[in-house]
Design an enzyme around this catalytic site. Sequence first.
Site, PDB file in Angstrom:
ATOM      1  N   LYS A 194       1.399  41.903  49.502  1.00  0.00           N
ATOM      2  CA  LYS A 194       1.236  42.154  48.070  1.00  0.00           C
ATOM      3  C   LYS A 194      -0.192  42.590  47.794  1.00  0.00           C
ATOM      4  O   LYS A 194      -1.130  41.800  47.881  1.00  0.00           O
ATOM      5  CB  LYS A 194       1.567  40.925  47.229  1.00  0.00           C
ATOM      6  CG  LYS A 194       1.735  41.346  45.762  1.00  0.00           C
ATOM      7  CD  LYS A 194       1.425  40.291  44.758  1.00  0.00           C
ATOM      8  CE  LYS A 194      -0.020  40.057  44.515  1.00  0.00           C
ATOM      9  NZ  LYS A 194      -0.725  41.133  43.797  1.00  0.00           N
ATOM     10  N   SER A 247     -10.010  34.977  45.103  1.00  0.00           N
ATOM     11  CA  SER A 247     -10.894  33.987  44.482  1.00  0.00           C
ATOM     12  C   SER A 247     -10.618  32.591  45.015  1.00  0.00           C
ATOM     13  O   SER A 247      -9.499  32.270  45.417  1.00  0.00           O
ATOM     14  CB  SER A 247     -10.707  34.013  42.970  1.00  0.00           C
ATOM     15  OG  SER A 247      -9.375  33.658  42.650  1.00  0.00           O
ATOM     16  N   THR A 248     -11.633  31.750  44.983  1.00  0.00           N
ATOM     17  CA  THR A 248     -11.486  30.357  45.407  1.00  0.00           C
ATOM     18  C   THR A 248     -10.470  29.646  44.510  1.00  0.00           C
ATOM     19  O   THR A 248      -9.679  28.829  44.982  1.00  0.00           O
ATOM     20  CB  THR A 248     -12.857  29.658  45.371  1.00  0.00           C
ATOM     21  OG1 THR A 248     -13.697  30.318  46.322  1.00  0.00           O
ATOM     22  CG2 THR A 248     -12.756  28.188  45.743  1.00  0.00           C
ATOM     23  N   GLU A 249     -10.490  30.017  43.240  1.00  0.00           N
ATOM     24  CA  GLU A 249      -9.562  29.394  42.286  1.00  0.00           C
ATOM     25  C   GLU A 249      -8.101  29.595  42.709  1.00  0.00           C
ATOM     26  O   GLU A 249      -7.327  28.642  42.790  1.00  0.00           O
ATOM     27  CB  GLU A 249      -9.818  30.072  40.941  1.00  0.00           C
ATOM     28  CG  GLU A 249      -9.172  29.450  39.767  1.00  0.00           C
ATOM     29  CD  GLU A 249      -9.308  30.384  38.564  1.00  0.00           C
ATOM     30  OE1 GLU A 249     -10.143  31.314  38.595  1.00  0.00           O
ATOM     31  OE2 GLU A 249      -8.537  30.177  37.616  1.00  0.00           O
ATOM     32  N   GLY A 251      -7.127  30.567  45.683  1.00  0.00           N
ATOM     33  CA  GLY A 251      -7.000  29.962  47.011  1.00  0.00           C
ATOM     34  C   GLY A 251      -6.609  28.498  46.909  1.00  0.00           C
ATOM     35  O   GLY A 251      -5.760  28.006  47.654  1.00  0.00           O
ATOM     36  N   GLU A 268      -9.442  33.465  52.826  1.00  0.00           N
ATOM     37  CA  GLU A 268     -10.772  34.090  52.808  1.00  0.00           C
ATOM     38  C   GLU A 268     -11.175  34.152  51.351  1.00  0.00           C
ATOM     39  O   GLU A 268     -10.639  34.969  50.590  1.00  0.00           O
ATOM     40  CB  GLU A 268     -10.719  35.516  53.371  1.00  0.00           C
ATOM     41  CG  GLU A 268     -10.247  35.613  54.806  1.00  0.00           C
ATOM     42  CD  GLU A 268     -11.298  35.203  55.809  1.00  0.00           C
ATOM     43  OE1 GLU A 268     -12.475  35.023  55.423  1.00  0.00           O
ATOM     44  OE2 GLU A 268     -10.943  35.028  56.984  1.00  0.00           O
ATOM     45  N   CYS A 302     -17.204  39.837  48.923  1.00  0.00           N
ATOM     46  CA  CYS A 302     -17.178  38.373  49.029  1.00  0.00           C
ATOM     47  C   CYS A 302     -18.392  37.848  49.767  1.00  0.00           C
ATOM     48  O   CYS A 302     -18.872  36.768  49.489  1.00  0.00           O
ATOM     49  CB  CYS A 302     -15.885  37.904  49.687  1.00  0.00           C
ATOM     50  SG  CYS A 302     -15.558  38.726  51.237  1.00  0.00           S
ATOM     51  N   GLU A 399     -20.219  32.708  41.796  1.00  0.00           N
ATOM     52  CA  GLU A 399     -20.050  34.053  42.347  1.00  0.00           C
ATOM     53  C   GLU A 399     -19.903  35.034  41.185  1.00  0.00           C
ATOM     54  O   GLU A 399     -18.974  34.916  40.386  1.00  0.00           O
ATOM     55  CB  GLU A 399     -18.798  34.084  43.223  1.00  0.00           C
ATOM     56  CG  GLU A 399     -18.548  35.441  43.848  1.00  0.00           C
ATOM     57  CD  GLU A 399     -17.332  35.456  44.780  1.00  0.00           C
ATOM     58  OE1 GLU A 399     -16.271  34.964  44.375  1.00  0.00           O
ATOM     59  OE2 GLU A 399     -17.456  35.994  45.895  1.00  0.00           O
TER      60      GLU A 399
END
Length: 785
Positions: A194, A247-249, A251, A268, A302, A399
Site C-alpha cells: 500500500k 510516522s512513529t504514531e 507505527g 522504520e 526520516c 521531528e
Amino acid sequence: MTTVAKIFETMEYGPAPESDAPALAWLKQHDNARFGHFIGGQWTAPSEEQYFETINPATKAVLARVAQGGKADVDAAVAAANAAAPSWAALSAHARARYLYALAREVQRHSRLLAVLESLDNGKPIRETRDLDIPLVARHFYHHAGWAQLRDSEFPGYEPVGVVGQIIPWNFPLLMVAWKVAPALAAGNTIVLKPAEFTPLTALCFAEIAQAAALPAGVFNVVTGDGSTGKHLVEHPNVHKIAFTGSTEVGRVIRKATAGSGKKLTLELGGKSPFIVFDDADLDSVVEGVVDAIWFNQGQVCCAGSRLLVQEGIADRLTQKLRARMEKLRVGSPLDKAVDMGAIVAPVQLERIRGLVEKGVEEGAKMWQPSWACPTEGYFYPPTLFTDVSPAATIAQVEIFGPVLVSMTFRTPKEAVELANNSPYGLAASVWSENINLALDVAPKLKAGVVWINSTNLFDAAAGFGGYRESGFGREGGREGMYEYLQLPIADFGLRSDRETANPQSAIASPQSLPSIDRTYKLFIGGKQARPDQGYSRKIVGADGRALGEVAEGNRKDIRNAVEAAHAASGWGRGSGHLRAQILYYIAENLATRADEFATRVSRAEVEASIARLFTYAAWADKWDGAVHHTPIRGVTLAMNEPVGVLGLAAPDEAPLLGFLSLVAPAIAVGNTVIVVPSEPHPIAATEFYSVLETSDVPDGVINVVTGAKDTLAKVLAEHDDVDGMWYFGTAAGVKAVELASAANMKRTWTSARARDWLDVRQGEGREFLRHASEVKNIWIPYGE
Ligand code: NAI
C-alpha cells in the site's frame, strides 16, 4: 571592471527544465489518468468506485485519480497473494534471482519516466530522483537478485514468512517500494503493497514493470488508499508479516494492532538525528554536509540530520558560513535541474512545518531564513536555521520533517554524546572531525542504527538501515534485512497452551535427594541477594505435591531496582569479547563443580546441557563478528554487532535451568545486561544459580533475577521505558500482553508461545539468539583527501 569574482557573484542560472510530457502521456494512457488496484497480475476496478486525486505539489495541478481501497479490495489482494505464495516459494532460488534481475533491468530501462513521475508526484527535485532515488532502486533489485540466488546456501533451514503487507510513506515513494519488495521477493514471499496516499504513482508504474518482467500473477499486488486501507491490511488474518515505514504514531498503532497475532513486524519510523561537528572539522565540507543532511528532499527524510550540534568555539563561524550558503540555495520547480530544493509534499505537511517553526520562535529560539522568497504557486518552504535552541525546546525534540535545522552547542565530546542521545529516537547520526580517533570513539556511543563519519545520508542495498527506540526496529538492506523476511520452520515446536503452562510437567528430580523446606530464596539484584519490596514469598511445590522451598515474590518496584542495576552495569557491553568469554567459561566451570547438586533440581542431562550452552556462548563471545560491506563509496562501511542494551528476559517454564541459561548466556555474551524472570512454577534451579554467579566474577548488575508471577513481571519489563528489548517465552496471552506493552517506547520484542526442545542445539542455541541480542550499527567511513 568585471572580475571573475563578480561574475561568480552575479551569474544567474538559466532554466534547465526536464520535460514532463512522457510522464503525463503515461498517466493519460491509463484510463485517462485513472487507476484501479493491481491485483493478481492485472488492473482491477475498485470495489466501491471511490477515487482520490493525487496532485503535483509544485503546481497544485491534478496528476491522476487513484482508487481508495476498501476492505474488499484488500481481501482480494491478500487472496491473490496467498494463492501465489506456494508456487513462488517453491521456485528455485535461481529462478527467483532471475525475476529480481529482470525487475532491476526494467527499472533501469524506464529510469527517466520513473524519475520524472516521482518528481511530479512528490515535489522533489529531478536531480535527486534521477541521480539518487531511481539508481538506488535499481541497485536494490540487483543486490537482492544476489540474495535470491544465495538464499538456500546462505540461509539454510529458513523459509519465507508467506504473505507480507507493506505500507510505505511519501518521502521516497519508489525507493521505499524497492526497500520493501526486493528482500521480500528474494526470500520467497508474496506481497500486498500500500503506497502513501500522496504519492502512489511510481508504485503503480512499478506494477506495470512487474508485468513487463513477467512476475507471476499475485506475487506482487498494489492496493492504493489512505490509512484506513493500511489498517485493513494490518488487521488481515492471512497476512503473515507487516513491514511499515512512516510516522512513529502510526507505527505504535500497528504495534498494538498486531500484538499477539503472530505476525512478524518491522517498523522504520521517525528520527531526530544529530549532526555533530567538532572544532577540528573541515567546515566547508561540513556546510555541504548540512545541505545534504537537512535540505535534501526538503528535509522530509526520516534520517535527516535535523539537530546540528556544534562545538562551542566554532559555532559562530559555522553559523555565518551556513547562512551564506543558504542565501545561495535555490528553491523552485522540481523539474528544473538547477534547483536545490523542490516543493513540500502536501499542504498538510506545509502547515505542520509552519506550525512547528512558529512554536520554535515562541519558545525563544532565533530563526533565520534567506532573504529571497519562495515561489508562491505551489507548496514551498524556505531553508530555515534556528540558533539559541534549548535542548528541551519542542523543535529540538519533535521531528519536523521539513527543511528546518535546529542548532545547539556543546563543549566536550562527552557532552556531545549526551546531547546527541537526548532524544527518544535512535535512527542515524553524523560525526564530523578530522580526528579519526575521536570520530570512531564517538560512533559506538551514539544511540543510532547508522552513523556517518564526515558524510551524511549515504544509503546502499548492501548496508542495513534502521534504528532503535522510537525509530522502530528491524533493518532493511544487507544480510540482516533478509532475516526480516525469513523464518525458521516451526513445525517441530509445539504450541504451549495457557493451561499446560499453568500446570506444567515438573522437571524435578527424585524426591529422596530434595533439600529441606526452610530455604527461602531472595531476588538477585545488582550482584546481591535482595529481599523483595513487599516482603512476600511464594511456596514452590514439586510434581508430587511436596513443598520444595519458597521464592521471593517480585513486584514493580523490584523490577525498577533491577533495571537501574542493569543500567549501572552498562560497562559490560564496552568490555572485550574475550573478557566476556572468560567469565562465561568461569560460570560453566563453577556450575560443573556443583553439577551433582543441580542434578537434584533438574535432570542430569539438563545440567550437562546447561554447561555446554555456557561454553557455546563463551565460544561466541569473541567471534560474533560484524562485517565490512562493499558499498559503492571510497571507504569502508562497518557493520558492528552491538548489544541492544538492557534486556528483559522471561524464561520458558520448561527446562528451568537450561531455558533460563539459553536466554541469559547469549544476551550477556553480546554485551547486554539483563533482568530475568525465571520459570514461574520451577524457579528454584535459577535461584540456586545465584551462588554460582557470585563465585564467577560476573560484574554486579549484569545479571539480575526477579522471581514471581512471570506474566505480570514480563509486562512491567515490557512497559519500562529504560528497558531496550524484551524476550518472552510463555503463553499466547503473555505474548500479546508483552507486545502491547512494548509499544510505549517501541522496544524490540522477541516472543514465542511455542515450546522448544531446549536440549536440542538446533532449537536451543545459535545465531538466532545472538541476532536477537544485537543491534547492527552501520558506520560509514569515507576516506581520501
Ligand atoms: P503516516 O505514518 O500517517 O503514513 C505512512 C503510511 O501509513 C501511509 O501509507 C499511510 O496511508 C499509512 N497509514 C496511516 N495510518 C495507518 C493505519 N492506522 N494503519 C495502517 N497504515 C496507516 O505518515 P503521514 O501522515 O504521511 O505523515 C505524518 C508525519 O509522519 C510527517 O509529518 C512526518 O513527521 C512523519 N513521517 C515520517 C516518515 C519517516 O520515514 N520516518 C515518513 C512519512 C511521515
